[in-house]
Design a protein around this motif. Structure first.
Motif, PDB file in Angstrom:
ATOM      1  N   ASP A 661      -1.318 -12.873   8.818  1.00  0.00           N
ATOM      2  CA  ASP A 661      -1.328 -13.631  10.185  1.00  0.00           C
ATOM      3  C   ASP A 661      -0.814 -15.771   9.817  1.00  0.00           C
ATOM      4  O   ASP A 661      -1.128 -15.707   8.663  1.00  0.00           O
ATOM      5  CB  ASP A 661      -2.447 -14.250  10.252  1.00  0.00           C
ATOM      6  N   GLY A 662       0.268 -16.170  10.351  1.00  0.00           N
ATOM      7  CA  GLY A 662       0.695 -16.729  10.169  1.00  0.00           C
ATOM      8  C   GLY A 662       1.745 -17.489   9.105  1.00  0.00           C
ATOM      9  O   GLY A 662       2.080 -18.428   9.027  1.00  0.00           O
ATOM     10  N   ILE A 663       1.854 -16.426   8.872  1.00  0.00           N
ATOM     11  CA  ILE A 663       3.299 -16.393   7.543  1.00  0.00           C
ATOM     12  C   ILE A 663       4.914 -15.992   7.955  1.00  0.00           C
ATOM     13  O   ILE A 663       4.368 -15.105   8.550  1.00  0.00           O
ATOM     14  CB  ILE A 663       3.248 -15.846   5.894  1.00  0.00           C
ATOM     15  N   LEU A 668       8.183 -14.235   4.504  1.00  0.00           N
ATOM     16  CA  LEU A 668       7.942 -12.504   3.962  1.00  0.00           C
ATOM     17  C   LEU A 668       9.036 -12.029   3.671  1.00  0.00           C
ATOM     18  O   LEU A 668       9.075 -10.995   2.234  1.00  0.00           O
ATOM     19  CB  LEU A 668       6.709 -12.344   4.958  1.00  0.00           C
ATOM     20  N   LEU A 669       9.886 -12.032   4.289  1.00  0.00           N
ATOM     21  CA  LEU A 669      11.031 -11.404   3.250  1.00  0.00           C
ATOM     22  C   LEU A 669      11.667 -12.279   2.123  1.00  0.00           C
ATOM     23  O   LEU A 669      13.321 -11.430   1.941  1.00  0.00           O
ATOM     24  CB  LEU A 669      11.636 -10.986   4.594  1.00  0.00           C
ATOM     25  N   LYS A 736      -0.328 -19.082  -1.478  1.00  0.00           N
ATOM     26  CA  LYS A 736      -0.887 -18.081  -0.013  1.00  0.00           C
ATOM     27  C   LYS A 736       0.517 -17.825   0.125  1.00  0.00           C
ATOM     28  O   LYS A 736       0.409 -16.510   0.518  1.00  0.00           O
ATOM     29  CB  LYS A 736      -1.724 -19.139   1.223  1.00  0.00           C
ATOM     30  N   GLU A 737       1.658 -18.034   0.181  1.00  0.00           N
ATOM     31  CA  GLU A 737       2.836 -17.540   0.493  1.00  0.00           C
ATOM     32  C   GLU A 737       3.342 -16.613  -0.139  1.00  0.00           C
ATOM     33  O   GLU A 737       3.786 -15.379   0.047  1.00  0.00           O
ATOM     34  CB  GLU A 737       3.651 -18.852   1.058  1.00  0.00           C
ATOM     35  N   ASP A 738       3.146 -16.970  -0.820  1.00  0.00           N
ATOM     36  CA  ASP A 738       3.253 -16.017  -2.577  1.00  0.00           C
ATOM     37  C   ASP A 738       2.611 -15.012  -2.944  1.00  0.00           C
ATOM     38  O   ASP A 738       3.076 -13.801  -2.803  1.00  0.00           O
ATOM     39  CB  ASP A 738       3.220 -16.673  -3.827  1.00  0.00           C
ATOM     40  N   ALA A 739       1.704 -14.925  -2.064  1.00  0.00           N
ATOM     41  CA  ALA A 739       0.698 -14.048  -2.373  1.00  0.00           C
ATOM     42  C   ALA A 739       0.570 -13.618  -1.317  1.00  0.00           C
ATOM     43  O   ALA A 739       0.950 -11.615  -1.462  1.00  0.00           O
ATOM     44  CB  ALA A 739      -0.915 -14.379  -2.415  1.00  0.00           C
ATOM     45  N   ALA A 740       0.957 -13.532   0.423  1.00  0.00           N
ATOM     46  CA  ALA A 740       1.143 -12.798   1.004  1.00  0.00           C
ATOM     47  C   ALA A 740       2.569 -12.022   1.055  1.00  0.00           C
ATOM     48  O   ALA A 740       3.123 -11.042   1.620  1.00  0.00           O
ATOM     49  CB  ALA A 740       1.238 -13.917   2.447  1.00  0.00           C
ATOM     50  N   LEU A 773       4.702  -8.361  11.490  1.00  0.00           N
ATOM     51  CA  LEU A 773       6.133  -8.657  11.197  1.00  0.00           C
ATOM     52  C   LEU A 773       6.689  -9.768  11.942  1.00  0.00           C
ATOM     53  O   LEU A 773       6.856 -10.956  11.975  1.00  0.00           O
ATOM     54  CB  LEU A 773       6.436  -8.461  10.496  1.00  0.00           C
ATOM     55  N   HIS A 774       6.365  -8.644  13.022  1.00  0.00           N
ATOM     56  CA  HIS A 774       7.334  -9.602  14.818  1.00  0.00           C
ATOM     57  C   HIS A 774       6.513 -10.256  14.577  1.00  0.00           C
ATOM     58  O   HIS A 774       7.173 -10.943  15.933  1.00  0.00           O
ATOM     59  CB  HIS A 774       8.220  -7.971  14.881  1.00  0.00           C
TER      60      HIS A 774
END
Length: 979
Positions: A661-663, A668-669, A736-740, A773-774
């Motif tokens: 959520d929120g990423i 993510l891609l 956090k974004e690296d983990a997600a 994701l979308h």
């Protein structure tokens, strides 16, 4: 239904509907993509599928989905086999329960009844295949007795006849009296007896004595005081005896050669003594009774000596008028009566109860004892076709897997006989042969033609050639017999694509790429397909054959409806109570005694029935058995274990998605690399999983595919990475974004790699993941409530919310950029430390609620480990973990495989006396287990007599027990210091 819980049946039924509408398995013959085509071994319409068929379906659908995700144009054709003998006999038994025989109905009405059976059972089979998730091209569904197939069968038979390969001849055939039909040699099973026994045969209400030699005497005609003794395992055939043969070099009988004997029951029978090399003077009396019309060896002796062929059996296994006073008796009733009469006449010598091992031929369909009958039948000359089929394997053009299977291939094909293809049935393809009936013909003339009209034209031309008369009138009678079922199924790889017509489908999808089937029909079906395809198409029907093992029950018994130990795959998918299973057995065709035995076995094997497992667990579990061996003993509890794995996939996916959520989608891609050691390690492990699983799919090593995906998801992703990643989502945004991003990458890829084997749950999970994701880009499609941890419920995503079908996604590829042996080394160091603490806590029975202080004395990885002690504390369930230079004597310590010293502060939480007693008890048990295994492994001929899979199991048990014993020794040594 509770939101968020895994309900396999509901989930799978939803996706089955989606797939049915989307038709992802439909093959496009206009596609320019590289094709992959395959035909499904068509199940018989005699009943429903059992778990043996499930193995086939799981393997083939896994292959098909994998090839589809590789980007190929896939066409997998399903079908059903009309199964002439099997289906007709089943329907006949059903009718006889109502007191009606097929002869009461007549051919046309009886065939109509069989069609009704086909529609009922065929529909059930196709439902079962869909329920298993098979992604077939359902629009191409083929039935071997459909109109297009009938046209193909007729064309094939006519072409083979035109090539001179089909002929009609009077020969000894293997005859099943109960089914009233001829059989090919490979439809005859052999029972071996090394001692007398009694067996049951269908259609006879008494047991039949087998495994004996009946020895009796024939009197010489010109001197009734002299006798010649013979022995036979089939005394009833003596009614058809025309000679006694002796070896020409046997001095005992030289003066008897050419003499006539007296048949005790048929006074006008000419019975002569002949000299023939066929006789072994060392076996029995050295004299052999000769019945040319009912024994293959005797038939050859009869031809050499111009002996009469006298048939004494009717087609239904009774004695005919040639049997004198025994006429009308069942042949096995006559066996007993003949023995009694010979005794009364003083001609019976003895019944030898300990002869050498005897082979009794039996019908593989009915179990009746085969009789050899001299009858006209249609044959196919297989000599040339068999050689081409064998040579294709020898040259490597045809590959048969697993390695070693080609030995059986050569054994059959190098020793093949001409194929008897006519069957005396009503259900099947009528042989396209017509007998010309004309007064002017001295003997039968047969015409093989594509139609009655074409046959009439040929008959007119034939009569013009053989007769000067122009006014001859004739009629045509089509042969009443039908073709062997294997003939029509032998055309399957090309007839399903429209042959003999030159269709677009045929040019696109034939030859097929792979044939997957059971090892038990290598010659029945596989060899026939290869021979017919080479002869009719001048091409191999496929380049690779993969043979799966036979599936047996947990006790090693063959699954068979006749023994009541078959399990419907749908019952495993949906679950079933013991009561319902018992009702199915009671409604079957089993005899009362067999029903009782089957019910007892059910009660022992499934005391609580079978719990709902779902198709994914069933498929994955079946594939996990494919590790060598010609058969597998299936334990349903193993399938239940994979049901728990599916639940793990469900919950872990749901849990992982909560962190997305929120990423932003682009984050993510993105390909940005993480510096976190856990991210690097899991990406490396995911990369290894992708590479190894791909290699397993390519080599049909399904056990390895299961093992790779299972180990990665459960042990690497769930047990380690998800635990390590939790604290990071409370830290800085970058981490956090690296983990997600890492979570998303691994989950996306492992679901794709799992999909061919577990299509339903991966389809749902992957679509949920990509919906999430979308939705991170647009919140219009889903409310915030639906984005909770409970987002993944079975019914919260409708069909129009499907992102795409997973089968249409490209499979992930392994990339060198993710390879990181350094992260692997560091993680192993870290995990070995955690494992050491967990092992100590388990060995000393520390309750989970008692969190102990822990200490480590680090070696070369001091800096790396010092920064990860919080993670060690979390994964090992400790109160704290501290680096120390020296260990206290009051602490319980151990050394890891990497040389790290780990210690726990027992602080009164461990009762060492109690623990020491349990440790020593367990060590004693291990000593006995090890002693037993070692005793087995040192037995004489262990290496040659014990099956390889059993040897492997013993080796694994030995290694596991020794490892546990060594660990116990360490624990005992430690505990002893504190007692």
């Amino acid at each position: 239904m509770t939101s968020g819980q895994y309900h396999p049946v509901e989930l799978e039924e939803k996706w089955a509907q989606v797939w049915e509408a989307a038709k992802p398995g439909k093959g496009d013959e206009r596609s320019v993509k590289e094709k992959f085509s395959m035909v499904m071994p068509p199940p018989n319409v005699t009943g429903t599928l059992h778990l043996g068929h499930t193995m086939m379906a799981a393997i083939e659908d896994t292959i098909v989905r994998y090839q589809k995700m590789r980007g190929r144009e896939v066409c997998w054709v399903p079908g059903l086999d009309h199964a002439g003998i099997a289906t007709q006999s089943v329907v006949e038994r059903q009718l006889l329960k109502t007191g009606v025989s097929r002869h009461d109905l007549g051919r046309e009405e009886f065939v109509g009844k069989v069609w009704e059976w086909k529609e009922e059972k065929g529909g059930r089979i196709l439902y079962q295949l869909r329920r298993l998730g098979c992604s077939c091209d359902w629009d191409r569904e083929a039935f071997t007795f459909s109109k297009p197939m009938t046209e193909a069968v007729t064309e094939a038979f006519v072409r083979l006849h035109e090539k001179g390969l089909v002929y009609r001849d009077v020969r000894l055939v293997s005859w099943c009296p109960y089914l009233n039909t001829a059989l090919s040699d490979i439809e005859v099973e052999t029972d071996e007896f090394d001692k007398p026994d009694r067996v049951r045969v269908p259609g006879y209400d008494k047991t039949v004595e087998v495994g004996c030699l009946w020895q009796f005497k024939y009197q010489l005609k010109d001197d009734p005081t002299r006798f010649i003794e013979v022995a036979t395992s089939r005394p009833e055939t003596m009614l058809g005896d025309v000679a006694v043969a002796v070896n020409p070099n046997d001095v005992r009988y030289k003066d008897l050669v050419g003499k006539e004997l007296i048949h005790p029951f048929i006074q006008d029978r000419r019975l002569v003594v002949v000299a023939d090399e066929h006789c072994d003077p060392e076996f029995g009396t050295g004299a052999v009774k000769i019945t040319p019309a009912h024994d293959k060896n005797d038939f050859e002796v009869g031809k050499r000596h111009n002996l009469e062929n006298i048939t004494v059996f009717t087609l239904d296994g009774r004695i005919n008028e040639e049997g004198g006073d025994f006429a009308g008796m069942h042949r096995f009733e006559a066996r007993v009566a003949i023995e009694k009469r010979l005794m009364e006449l003083g001609l019976f010598v003895e019944k030898i109860k300990n002869p050498k091992k005897m082979a009794i031929p039996r019908c593989s369909r009915s179990g009746d004892i085969i009789e050899y009958m001299l009858l006209p039948q249609w044959y196919i000359n297989c000599e040339g076709m068999a050689k081409r089929a064998a040579d294709a394997c020898r040259t490597g053009e045809l590959r048969i897997l697993p390695d070693g299977s080609e030995k059986q291939w050569y054994h059959w094909l190098d020793n093949t006989h001409d194929w008897c293809v006519s069957r005396q049935l009503w259900w099947g393809h009528r042989i396209p042969a017509y007998r010309v009936v004309c007064e002017g013909l001295s003997q039968d003339h047969w015409i093989v033609a594509r139609s009655a009209e074409a046959a009439r034209e040929q008959a007119e031309q034939y009569l013009k050639r053989v007769s000067e008369r122009t006014d001859l009138k004739f009629t045509l009678e089509q042969d009443q017999d039908v073709l062997d079922t294997w003939f029509s199924s032998g055309l399957f790889p090309f007839s399903v694509y429209g042959w003999p017509n030159d269709t677009t489908s045929l040019s696109k999808f034939f030859p097929t790429d792979l044939l997957e089937t059971g090892s038990d029909i290598l010659f029945f079906w596989v060899a026939r397909m290869v021979m017919l395809s080479l002869e009719l198409m001048n091409q191999l029907p496929f380049s690779t054959v993969f043979l799966h093992p036979m599936v047996r029950d947990s006790h090693g018994k063959k699954m068979s409806k006749s023994t009541g130990n078959v399990v419907d795959p749908v019952d495993v998918i949906h679950g079933i109570t013991l009561k319902k299973m018992a009702e199915g057995v009671k409604d079957s065709n089993l005899k009362d005694s067999e029903i009782k035995r089957a019910l007892d076995a059910l009660s022992k094997d499934f005391p609580n029935g079978i719990e709902e497992c779902g198709a994914d667990a069933l498929r994955y579990g079946m594939l996990s058995y494919l590790k060598g061996g010609r058969s597998v003993n299936l334990d349903i509890n193993r399938i239940v274990g994979y049901r728990h794995f599916c639940n793990k996939v469900w919950n872990a996916t749901k849990f992982a998605m909560s962190y997305l959520d929120g990423i932003p989608e682009e984050e993510l891609l993105s390909n940005r690399e993480s510096t976190n050691f856990a991210d690097k390690w899991i990406l490396h492990r995911c990369n290894v999983m992708i590479r190894n699983t791909t290699e397993a799919y390519e080599s049909y090593s399904f056990f390895d595919a299961v093992n790779e995906t299972y180990s990665f998801f459960l042990y690497d992703f769930c047990d380690v990475y998800l635990e390590l990643v939790k604290p990071r989502f409370q830290q800085q945004q970058l981490d956090k974004e690296d983990a997600a991003r890492t979570l998303f990458h691994c989950l996306d890829n492992v679901l794709k790699m799992l999909h061919p084997m577990m299509p339903f749950i991966t389809e749902e999970s992957w679509n949920q993941l990509h919906n999430r994701l979308h939705d991170n880009m647009s919140k219009d499609n889903m409310s915030n409530d639906n984005m909770s941890n409970d987002n993944m419920s079975n019914d919260n995503m409708s069909k129009d919310q499907v992102v795409d079908l997973l089968i249409n996604q490209p499979l992930p590829l392994s990339h060198n950029k993710y390879n990181s042996t350094e992260s692997e080394r560091q993680m192993n160091y870290f995990l070995n430390t955690v494992k050491a603490f967990r092992s100590m806590l388990a060995q000393f029975e520390v309750p989970p609620k008692n969190k102990l202080e822990a200490f480590v004395k680090l070696g070369e990885e001091t800096r790396f480990m010092a920064n990860r002690l919080d993670a060690v504390t979390s994964l090992a369930k400790l109160a704290s973990c501290t680096v120390v230079e020296t260990m206290s004597d009051s602490h319980v310590s151990d050394v890891t495989v990497d040389g790290i010293v780990v210690a726990l502060n027992p602080a009164g939480s461990i009762d060492f006396k109690k623990v020491l007693v349990k440790l020593n008890k367990r060590r004693g048990q291990l000593e006995k287990l090890l002693e037993g295994i070692c005793k087995k492994m040192t037995m004489p001929d262990y290496q040659t007599k014990v099956p390889h899979e059993v040897q492997e199991q013993n080796k694994q048990k030995l290694e596991a027990h020794e490892t546990e014993k060594n660990e116990l020794d360490v624990a005992i040594s430690i505990a002893s210091k504190f007692v």
